[in-house]
Design an enzyme around this catalytic site. Sequence first.
Site, PDB file in Angstrom:
ATOM      1  CG  ASP A   7     153.905  26.706   6.352  1.00 28.00           C
ATOM      2  OD1 ASP A   7     153.397  25.928   5.633  1.00 28.00           O
ATOM      3  OD2 ASP A   7     154.274  26.300   7.416  1.00 28.00           O
ATOM      4  CB  SER A   8     150.083  24.985   8.519  1.00 28.00           C
ATOM      5  OG  SER A   8     151.090  24.327   8.338  1.00 28.00           O
ATOM      6  N   GLY A  40     148.538  19.133   8.743  1.00 27.19           N
ATOM      7  CA  GLY A  40     148.863  17.823   8.181  1.00 27.19           C
ATOM      8  C   GLY A  40     147.820  16.724   8.549  1.00 27.19           C
ATOM      9  CB  CYS A  70     151.569  25.195   3.683  1.00 22.02           C
ATOM     10  SG  CYS A  70     150.705  23.680   4.509  1.00 22.02           S
ATOM     11  CG  ASN A  71     154.655  20.403   0.620  1.00 20.19           C
ATOM     12  OD1 ASN A  71     155.005  20.028  -0.558  1.00 20.19           O
ATOM     13  ND2 ASN A  71     155.450  20.995   1.450  1.00 20.19           N
ATOM     14  CB  THR A  72     149.011  20.069   4.208  1.00 22.26           C
ATOM     15  OG1 THR A  72     150.288  19.483   4.962  1.00 22.26           O
ATOM     16  CG2 THR A  72     147.931  19.427   4.582  1.00 22.26           C
ATOM     17  CD  GLU A 155     155.617  23.736  14.207  1.00 15.87           C
ATOM     18  OE1 GLU A 155     155.370  24.516  15.281  1.00 15.87           O
ATOM     19  OE2 GLU A 155     155.651  24.268  13.120  1.00 15.87           O
ATOM     20  CB  CYS A 189     156.699  18.250   4.789  1.00 20.53           C
ATOM     21  SG  CYS A 189     156.274  19.141   6.349  1.00 20.53           S
ATOM     22  CB  THR A 190     157.042  23.852   5.256  1.00 14.71           C
ATOM     23  OG1 THR A 190     156.212  23.465   6.028  1.00 14.71           O
ATOM     24  CG2 THR A 190     156.129  24.413   4.023  1.00 14.71           C
ATOM     25  CG  HIS A 191     157.700  21.872   9.688  1.00  7.50           C
ATOM     26  ND1 HIS A 191     156.849  22.524   8.846  1.00  7.50           N
ATOM     27  CD2 HIS A 191     157.773  22.249  10.820  1.00  7.50           C
ATOM     28  CE1 HIS A 191     156.072  23.192   9.681  1.00  7.50           C
ATOM     29  NE2 HIS A 191     156.661  22.985  10.937  1.00  7.50           N
TER      30      HIS A 191
HETATM   31  N1  DGL Z   1     153.417  23.163   6.608  1.00  7.62           N
HETATM   32  C1  DGL Z   1     153.158  21.541   6.366  1.00  7.62           C
HETATM   33  C2  DGL Z   1     153.374  20.938   5.120  1.00  7.62           C
HETATM   34  O1  DGL Z   1     154.154  21.500   4.375  1.00  7.62           O
HETATM   35  C3  DGL Z   1     153.624  21.073   7.515  1.00  7.62           C
HETATM   36  C4  DGL Z   1     152.930  21.363   9.014  1.00  7.62           C
HETATM   37  C5  DGL Z   1     151.505  21.067   8.967  1.00  7.62           C
HETATM   38  O2  DGL Z   1     151.154  19.899   9.240  1.00  7.62           O
HETATM   39  O3  DGL Z   1     150.748  21.929   9.246  1.00  7.62           O
HETATM   40  O4  DGL Z   1     152.579  20.159   4.659  1.00  7.62           O
END
Ligand code: DGL
Length: 273
Positions: A7-8, A40, A70-72, A155, A189-191
């Site tokens: 993940d990011s 993102g 990570c979705n992005t 975060e 999104c993971t968060h």
């Molecule tokens: N992990 C990112 C996602 O799922 C969210 C955090 C980011 O923007 O890096 O899109």
Amino acid sequence: MKIGVFDSGYGGLTVLKEIVKILPQYDYVYLGDNARTPYGNRSFETVYKYTLEAVKYLFSVDCKLVILACNTASAKALRSIQQNDLPKIAPDKRVLGVIRPSVEVINKYSKSGLIGVLATSGTVASKSYVLEINKISPHYKVYQQACPMWVPLVENNEHDSDGADFFVKKCIDKLLSQDSEIDTVVLACTHYPLLLTKIKKYLPKHIKIISQGKIVAPSLKDYLFRHSEIENRLSKNGVCQFLTTDIPVLFDKKAKIFMGKTKINSAKQVFFD
Ligand code: DGL
């Protein structure tokens, strides 16, 4: 060999947590690119470059399979890595994303065929969810809403604060103003699972919420069942190792929030070549 989860930053831990719950026997390496998060709002080229570096690193530490939690990264880098890079760098290894499994379940939830997607600006701009959902059924209508403040709230550990209500409500109102008949919302999104209590507070009760960890984990289980050539190579000591591109002390502290009560082994800092 192990399963890598990338993940990011910390968000992918919400996915890892659910994976470990149902597949505790395997060994995992979690890598958070905390030094360069968030992804993102970054360009395709940058997200692809960073994600490829991370995938290569996870391969170098003996991962057979890497999940882009990570979705992005899934939206902007997965396809290029699968189609262009893997055949050259590691044809016997696999990289999977979170978008496909998240949309595959939609038909179980939606009756109106009107789907909302809450995501980062980058994921929204990529239109990956729209494309993937329409592959499943061209009749679905997909409404996207970027929520640029949600990741920073999580975060900064502000997801339970009163201030978070304002931004959660604002984005949900914007999504529903696109079509009030939306009956299914994907938290893309993971968060966002950390904001679930507030999201539920502002989404009408009849709307179904798709939260990824709970979808990705059984999908991985199914994948491993169908791919014994991969499953057979996986070591089974039940160990999770945590890697970060930033300060490990901070990672350990924050990781507890994302993983819940699970005990975290101290993270190690890594640098890419
Ligand atoms: N992990 C990112 C996602 O799922 C969210 C955090 C980011 O923007 O890096 O899109």
